[in-house]
Design an enzyme around this catalytic site. Structure first.
Site, PDB file in Angstrom:
ATOM      1  N   ASP A 154       0.843  -1.205   0.000  1.00 34.08           N
ATOM      2  CA  ASP A 154       0.000   0.000   0.000  1.00 34.08           C
ATOM      3  C   ASP A 154       0.879   1.257   0.000  1.00 34.08           C
ATOM      4  OD1 ASP A 154      -3.065  -0.940   1.400  1.00 34.08           O
ATOM      5  OD2 ASP A 154      -1.350  -2.291   1.433  1.00 34.08           O
ATOM      6  N   GLU A 193      -5.338   7.357   0.473  1.00 34.29           N
ATOM      7  CA  GLU A 193      -5.748   6.663   1.704  1.00 34.29           C
ATOM      8  C   GLU A 193      -4.675   6.664   2.789  1.00 34.29           C
ATOM      9  OE1 GLU A 193      -6.842   2.519   1.263  1.00 34.29           O
ATOM     10  OE2 GLU A 193      -7.324   2.356   3.403  1.00 34.29           O
ATOM     11  N   ASP A 239      -6.489   5.120  -4.132  1.00 39.74           N
ATOM     12  CA  ASP A 239      -6.449   3.972  -3.217  1.00 39.74           C
ATOM     13  C   ASP A 239      -5.334   3.062  -3.737  1.00 39.74           C
ATOM     14  OD1 ASP A 239      -6.854   1.857  -1.541  1.00 39.74           O
ATOM     15  OD2 ASP A 239      -9.046   1.902  -1.713  1.00 39.74           O
ATOM     16  N   ILE A 260      -3.866   0.317  -2.649  1.00 35.71           N
ATOM     17  CA  ILE A 260      -4.366  -1.070  -2.734  1.00 35.71           C
ATOM     18  C   ILE A 260      -5.764  -1.057  -2.144  1.00 35.71           C
ATOM     19  CG2 ILE A 260      -4.197  -3.438  -1.888  1.00 35.71           C
ATOM     20  CD1 ILE A 260      -1.230  -3.321  -2.050  1.00 35.71           C
ATOM     21  N   ASP A 261      -6.736  -1.293  -2.979  1.00 36.36           N
ATOM     22  CA  ASP A 261      -8.103  -1.430  -2.485  1.00 36.36           C
ATOM     23  C   ASP A 261      -8.357  -2.921  -2.341  1.00 36.36           C
ATOM     24  OD1 ASP A 261     -10.731  -0.702  -1.773  1.00 36.36           O
ATOM     25  OD2 ASP A 261     -11.407  -1.123  -3.822  1.00 36.36           O
ATOM     26  N   THR A 271      -7.300  -4.523   0.630  1.00 33.31           N
ATOM     27  CA  THR A 271      -6.060  -5.004   1.265  1.00 33.31           C
ATOM     28  C   THR A 271      -6.268  -6.395   1.878  1.00 33.31           C
ATOM     29  OG1 THR A 271      -5.493  -2.712   1.733  1.00 33.31           O
ATOM     30  CG2 THR A 271      -4.217  -4.375   2.894  1.00 33.31           C
ATOM     31  N   ASP A 295     -12.462   4.754  -2.427  1.00 31.21           N
ATOM     32  CA  ASP A 295     -12.995   3.399  -2.607  1.00 31.21           C
ATOM     33  C   ASP A 295     -14.016   3.337  -3.753  1.00 31.21           C
ATOM     34  OD1 ASP A 295     -11.640   1.861  -0.733  1.00 31.21           O
ATOM     35  OD2 ASP A 295     -12.956   2.469   0.910  1.00 31.21           O
TER      36      ASP A 295
HETATM   37  N1  LIG Z   1     -17.410  -0.904   7.807  1.00 29.88           N
HETATM   38  C1  LIG Z   1     -17.085  -0.720   6.539  1.00 29.88           C
HETATM   39  N2  LIG Z   1     -18.074  -0.571   5.611  1.00 29.88           N
HETATM   40  C2  LIG Z   1     -17.780  -0.387   4.328  1.00 29.88           C
HETATM   41  N3  LIG Z   1     -16.512  -0.342   3.839  1.00 29.88           N
HETATM   42  C3  LIG Z   1     -15.510  -0.479   4.710  1.00 29.88           C
HETATM   43  C4  LIG Z   1     -15.727  -0.689   6.090  1.00 29.88           C
HETATM   44  N4  LIG Z   1     -14.514  -0.784   6.689  1.00 29.88           N
HETATM   45  C5  LIG Z   1     -13.583  -0.661   5.723  1.00 29.88           C
HETATM   46  N5  LIG Z   1     -14.171  -0.465   4.533  1.00 29.88           N
HETATM   47  C6  LIG Z   1     -13.570  -0.243   3.226  1.00 29.88           C
HETATM   48  O1  LIG Z   1     -13.794  -1.368   2.405  1.00 29.88           O
HETATM   49  C7  LIG Z   1     -12.762  -1.409   1.450  1.00 29.88           C
HETATM   50  C8  LIG Z   1     -12.652  -2.750   0.804  1.00 29.88           C
HETATM   51  O2  LIG Z   1     -13.852  -3.008   0.175  1.00 29.88           O
HETATM   52  P1  LIG Z   1     -14.314  -4.470  -0.216  1.00 29.88           P
HETATM   53  O3  LIG Z   1     -14.868  -5.104   0.978  1.00 29.88           O
HETATM   54  O4  LIG Z   1     -15.321  -4.195  -1.279  1.00 29.88           O
HETATM   55  O5  LIG Z   1     -13.110  -5.157  -0.717  1.00 29.88           O
HETATM   56  C9  LIG Z   1     -11.547  -1.042   2.268  1.00 29.88           C
HETATM   57  O6  LIG Z   1     -10.598  -0.503   1.400  1.00 29.88           O
HETATM   58  P2  LIG Z   1      -9.025  -0.858   1.625  1.00 29.88           P
HETATM   59  O7  LIG Z   1      -8.858  -2.303   1.436  1.00 29.88           O
HETATM   60  O8  LIG Z   1      -8.417  -0.005   0.586  1.00 29.88           O
HETATM   61  O9  LIG Z   1      -8.698  -0.398   3.005  1.00 29.88           O
HETATM   62  C10 LIG Z   1     -12.085  -0.020   3.271  1.00 29.88           C
HETATM   63  O10 LIG Z   1     -11.820   1.320   2.908  1.00 29.88           O
HETATM   64 MG   LIG Z   2     -10.092   0.814  -0.414  1.00 32.48          MG
HETATM   65 MG   LIG Z   3      -7.285   0.412   3.886  1.00 35.31          MG
HETATM   66 MG   LIG Z   4      -6.576   0.764   0.327  1.00 38.26          MG
END
Ligand SMILES: Nc1ncnc2c1ncn2[C@@H]1O[C@H](COP(=O)(O)O)[C@@H](OP(=O)(O)O)[C@H]1O
Ligand SMILES: [Mg+2]
Ligand SMILES: [Mg+2]
Ligand SMILES: [Mg+2]
Length: 410
Positions: free
Chosen positions: A103, A126, A191, A193-194, A196, A352
């Site tokens: 990231d 992020e 972002d 790494i989305d 993670t 995101d």
């Molecule tokens: N309670 C929550 N509700 C919705 N999204 C959330 C969450 N907590 C974290 N996230 C977000 O969900 C993203 C991942 O989405 P998904 O579940 O679709 O893979 C995360 O991005 P990162 O991985 O960049 O931190 C984070 O920003």
């Molecule tokens: Mg993300």
């Molecule tokens: Mg994150």
């Molecule tokens: Mg991320």
């Protein structure tokens, strides 16, 4: 004074001299004009090699898209290195969510490319570097990765500005993604790494970059190193082995507002040829396939299931982490992306959603919150006035929203 005949010019000689002079002036003006034209064309071709010069005008935001695609492509080289070759150690952030060396490294590489090409733009990213400033060993490890990651194509690498010069400048670059966002100006949402958690599990993840201008997303680019190039191939739940690395994975998606969405293989040389993508046309919503997240904490999977049932959908959902969900429905590998809130007061982050929102809309879909309102990227770092996300083919969006409202009693 009377001139002797020796000093007087013969009129025919004078007109000959004038003719030669005027030809010289015309020729040198022509040479100058041609050389200026060639020079500006070669400068343009360096910036926009994918453009055809037969086009009468250059579509706006082409350069932003091109830089975004290259920057995402380069960052994916780094994340893949971490994914396949390095231990994916995690650090817990204050909100207990994970962050990896991938990231931080991807954020440093992408912001440095944006700073080089668009020095006046703001960046909402992020991650921030405070953990690294306190952990010299971790910082040094990320620096080793960042300085050794470059595109194979030297010209593309040069356009991105080449490598960063020091570990300190890397930390400062990471921290320069701290814009508060808002309704005015040019703001990149990044972002690095989305998904993670998907990345750590060996599943799907995405490197996501969007350009928001006066609150509107104009450009989006998403790299999905673990999605199959073939949109009709099954999506691997886990790709953490060398076999799947060789099996045709890695896609780069992008869109410009008003100009459609495209995808191309995420190869590491010059950008590969692209093709337009579009959502599948679904005659009846009961034939649709849902794309959903993997993490139960990120969306209410029970509510998603109830909506599917109400719409008569029986096909199992495709589950994948990250904005790869937006990309999948945009190329017809699935039809509806539902993200109903699991926690009442969670505010979705702009990084995101910015790129994915545009890619889906440009592929013929609609993206709204659970109330049917468009996502509002002008409210700062979060989607403060939206709750949940519903992305569906335009023709079926209202039907899906009505089902969501019934299930959630809105
Ligand atoms: N309670 C929550 N509700 C919705 N999204 C959330 C969450 N907590 C974290 N996230 C977000 O969900 C993203 C991942 O989405 P998904 O579940 O679709 O893979 C995360 O991005 P990162 O991985 O960049 O931190 C984070 O920003
Ligand atoms: Mg993300
Ligand atoms: Mg994150
Ligand atoms: Mg991320």
């Amino acid at each position: 004074m009377k001139l002797s005949s020796a000093h007087r010019t013969d009129p025919s000689q004078r007109s000959y001299f004038l003719r030669v002079l005027s030809r010289f002036v015309v020729c040198s003006t022509l040479i100058l004009a041609v050389s200026v034209a060639l020079k500006s064309r070669s400068r343009l071709s360096l910036l926009l090699p994918h453009l055809s010069y037969n086009q009468p005008t250059i579509m706006s935001y082409q350069q932003e898209r091109y830089i975004a695609e290259l920057a995402v492509q380069r960052a994916c080289l780094l994340t893949q290195k971490v994914f396949f070759e390095k231990a994916k150690g995690t650090i817990s952030k204050d909100d207990k969510s994970p962050v990896t060396i991938g990231d931080f490294g991807a954020q440093a590489l992408i912001i440095s490319a944006l700073r080089k090409n668009f020095p006046n733009d703001e960046i909402v990213a992020e991650e921030e570097a405070s953990t690294l400033r306190a952990d010299k060993e971790l910082s040094a490890e990320i620096w080793r990765l960042v300085k050794d990651t470059h595109l194979e194509d030297a010209e593309s690498e040069n356009i991105l500005g080449g490598p960063l010069t020091s570990e300190q400048s890397m930390l400062d670059i990471i921290d320069s993604g701290n814009s508060a966002g808002g309704p005015k100006g040019r703001i990149w949402a990044l972002d690095p790494i989305d998904g993670t958690k998907g990345f750590l599990r060996g599943g799907q993840y995405a490197v996501c970059l969007g350009l928001i201008v006066d609150g509107d997303v104009k450009v989006g680019a998403i790299g999905t190193p673990n999605l199959p190039v073939d949109g009709s191939a099954p999506i691997a739940a886990s790709t953490g082995d060398q076999h799947s690395k060789a099996a045709g994975n890695g896609v780069l998606f992008s869109a410009i507002l008003g100009a459609g969405a495209i995808s191309r293989p995420l190869a590491s040389g010059p950008l590969a040829a692209s093709k337009p993508i579009s959502m599948r046309s679904v005659a009846n919503i009961s034939d649709a396939v849902f794309c959903e997240g993997v993490e139960a904490a990120h969306s209410a999977q029970g509510d998603n299931a109830a909506v599917a049932q109400l719409l008569g959908i029986t096909a199992p959902s495709v589950r994948l982490d990250s904005q790869a969900k937006y990309c999948s429905i945009a190329r017809g590998a699935g039809d509806v992306y539902l993200r109903l809130p699991a926690k009442k007061d969670y505010q979705e982050k702009i990084w995101d959603h910015a790129a994915g929102d545009l890619i889906v809309r440009e592929a013929g879909g609609q993206v709204t919150d659970m109330h049917g309102n468009r996502l509002d990227f002008s409210k700062g770092r979060t989607l403060a006035v939206n709750k949940g996300v519903v992305a569906a083919p335009k023709a079926h969006q209202e039907q899906v929203i009505n089902a969501v409202k019934t299930v959630l009693k809105l």
